[in-house]
Motif scaffolding. Structure first.
Motif, PDB file in Angstrom:
ATOM      1  N   TRP A 181      10.769  34.610  67.121  1.00 47.51           N
ATOM      2  CA  TRP A 181      10.887  35.418  65.912  1.00 47.51           C
ATOM      3  C   TRP A 181      10.636  36.885  66.254  1.00 47.51           C
ATOM      4  N   ARG A 202       3.696  40.776  56.995  1.00 49.30           N
ATOM      5  CA  ARG A 202       3.345  39.504  56.350  1.00 49.30           C
ATOM      6  C   ARG A 202       4.493  38.994  55.491  1.00 49.30           C
ATOM      7  N   ASP A 203       5.117  39.887  54.719  1.00 49.18           N
ATOM      8  CA  ASP A 203       6.206  39.465  53.834  1.00 49.18           C
ATOM      9  C   ASP A 203       7.405  38.963  54.638  1.00 49.18           C
ATOM     10  N   ASP A 204       7.669  39.617  55.776  1.00 42.44           N
ATOM     11  CA  ASP A 204       8.765  39.175  56.639  1.00 42.44           C
ATOM     12  C   ASP A 204       8.479  37.786  57.183  1.00 42.44           C
ATOM     13  N   SER A 251       6.484  35.575  55.909  1.00 39.38           N
ATOM     14  CA  SER A 251       6.455  34.621  54.806  1.00 39.38           C
ATOM     15  C   SER A 251       7.833  34.041  54.526  1.00 39.38           C
ATOM     16  N   GLY A 252       8.853  34.889  54.530  1.00 39.54           N
ATOM     17  CA  GLY A 252      10.216  34.405  54.300  1.00 39.54           C
ATOM     18  C   GLY A 252      10.668  33.442  55.385  1.00 39.54           C
ATOM     19  N   ARG A 253      10.338  33.754  56.629  1.00 37.50           N
ATOM     20  CA  ARG A 253      10.704  32.878  57.741  1.00 37.50           C
ATOM     21  C   ARG A 253       9.943  31.556  57.657  1.00 37.50           C
ATOM     22  N   ARG A 291       8.839  30.016  54.986  1.00 45.88           N
ATOM     23  CA  ARG A 291       9.389  29.159  53.927  1.00 45.88           C
ATOM     24  C   ARG A 291      10.592  28.380  54.431  1.00 45.88           C
ATOM     25  N   ALA A 292      11.469  29.061  55.158  1.00 43.22           N
ATOM     26  CA  ALA A 292      12.650  28.383  55.699  1.00 43.22           C
ATOM     27  C   ALA A 292      12.247  27.322  56.712  1.00 43.22           C
ATOM     28  N   ASP A 319      10.621  24.255  54.862  1.00 45.87           N
ATOM     29  CA  ASP A 319      11.678  23.482  54.179  1.00 45.87           C
ATOM     30  C   ASP A 319      12.455  22.627  55.171  1.00 45.87           C
TER      31      ASP A 319
END
Length: 330
Positions: free
Chosen positions: A297, A314-316, A318-320, A322-323, A326
């Motif tokens: 990453w 952190r926000d970047d 967080s999106g990774r 979640r994927a 899932d």
């Protein structure tokens, strides 16, 4: 015989024969000279931390109140020593870290720079770090061996000793060494005894210092997955403490449990126990284990980032995350 060898009675040391060669020394000196400017270091940090893996000259111009030609000059200096490579697209030029120098830049930004500016990175005398080594560590090993009867007690003792020694290299607070050793050793023993057929997926996040992005990623996975995925983190060259800005974000994510987090060294056992290993700017440091899925990453590094910059990282992540979660529980 020289005066020095006459005084000591020994031959002169051959250390000079092992010194770096003149050509290599000249190349390194030229690179260090190019880096010996605060604005150039800040631009290098910004490029390394950019989630896109590169930065436009227009973005870098915002770092200081200087004209764009001055920014371009500094970038050219870094490019001339092969630290950066560039590509023109339309009106703007984009810069990224030269792949052949990435590990060196990572070491500079992740290890040397924080150690130079952080008052919480201090050396301690080895004896002060390791009080009652044999007695306390041996007692801890005996307790843990009783909990994992499937392992030979000598194996457990070796793991506990290795864990203690590894953490002692960067420990700031001597009194915390044994409790930290217990937590680290328990994790390693769990890695050794993990049964893949009867456990949830395991993810291992690896960066250099294990003091920022890998810690955030593991915390976010554990919170989001709620036990359906287990995430851990480690560092190829762990720091002594977690970065202060990251520590506060971990507290927001995990609450009081964040206080249990600390930088840990990477072990082969942790890699073997993982179903997915995700590297974050640490290069090819992980052993390749058949059956383990590997990803890299390209996320920003909190080492020299501001509080706002760390929140964006952190926000970047967080999106990774979640994927990833899932994908693993679908």
């Amino acid at each position: 015989m020289s005066a020095s060898s006459t005084i000591t009675g020994d031959a002169c040391s051959p250390a000079a024969t092992h010194a770096i060669g003149l050509e290599a020394a000249s190349s390194v000196a030229a690179t260090l000279k190019a880096l010996s400017d605060p604005l150039r270091l800040r631009m290098l940090s910004a490029i390394a931390a950019d989630p896109r893996g590169e930065s436009c000259v227009c973005d870098l111009a915002e770092l200081a109140d200087v004209a764009q030609p001055t920014v371009s000059h500094h970038l050219k200096v870094l490019k001339d020593v092969d630290v950066l490579v560039s590509e023109r697209r339309g009106t703007w030029v984009w810069y990224r870290i030269n792949p052949s120098r990435r590990s060196a830049v990572t070491a500079l930004l992740d290890s040397f720079a924080p150690a130079s500016v952080a008052p919480w990175s201090v050396e301690a005398d080895d004896e002060e770090r390791r009080p009652d080594f044999d007695t306390r560590v041996t007692h801890l090993a005996e307790e843990l061996a009783a909990e994992v009867p499937e392992l030979d007690p000598h194996v457990v003792l070796t793991i506990v000793r290795e864990s203690y020694t590894a953490l002692a290299r960067t420990a700031r607070v001597t009194s915390a060494l044994v409790p930290l050793t217990e937590r680290f050793a328990r994790q390693r023993l769990a890695d050794l005894t993990r049964d893949r057929d009867f456990s949830v997926p395991h993810v291992l996040f690896v960066c250099v210092a294990n003091a920022g992005r890998s810690q955030l990623a593991a915390a976010l996975v554990n919170k989001l997955a709620a036990g359906k995925v287990v995430a851990r983190s480690a560092g190829s060259s762990p720091a002594d403490v977690i970065h202060p800005h990251v520590r506060s974000l971990l507290a927001e994510i995990e609450g009081d449990a964040a206080s249990d987090r600390f930088p840990k060294p990477l072990t082969d056992d942790a890699v073997r126990a993982a179903d997915v290993v995700i590297t974050m700017g640490c290069g090819d440091v992980c052993p390749i284990i058949p059956g383990v899925r590997y990803e890299d990453w390209a996320v920003g590094d909190p080492a020299l980032a501001s509080r706002e910059g760390v929140e964006a990282i952190r926000d970047d992540i967080s999106g990774r995350v979640r994927a990833l979660v899932d994908d693993l529980i679908s």
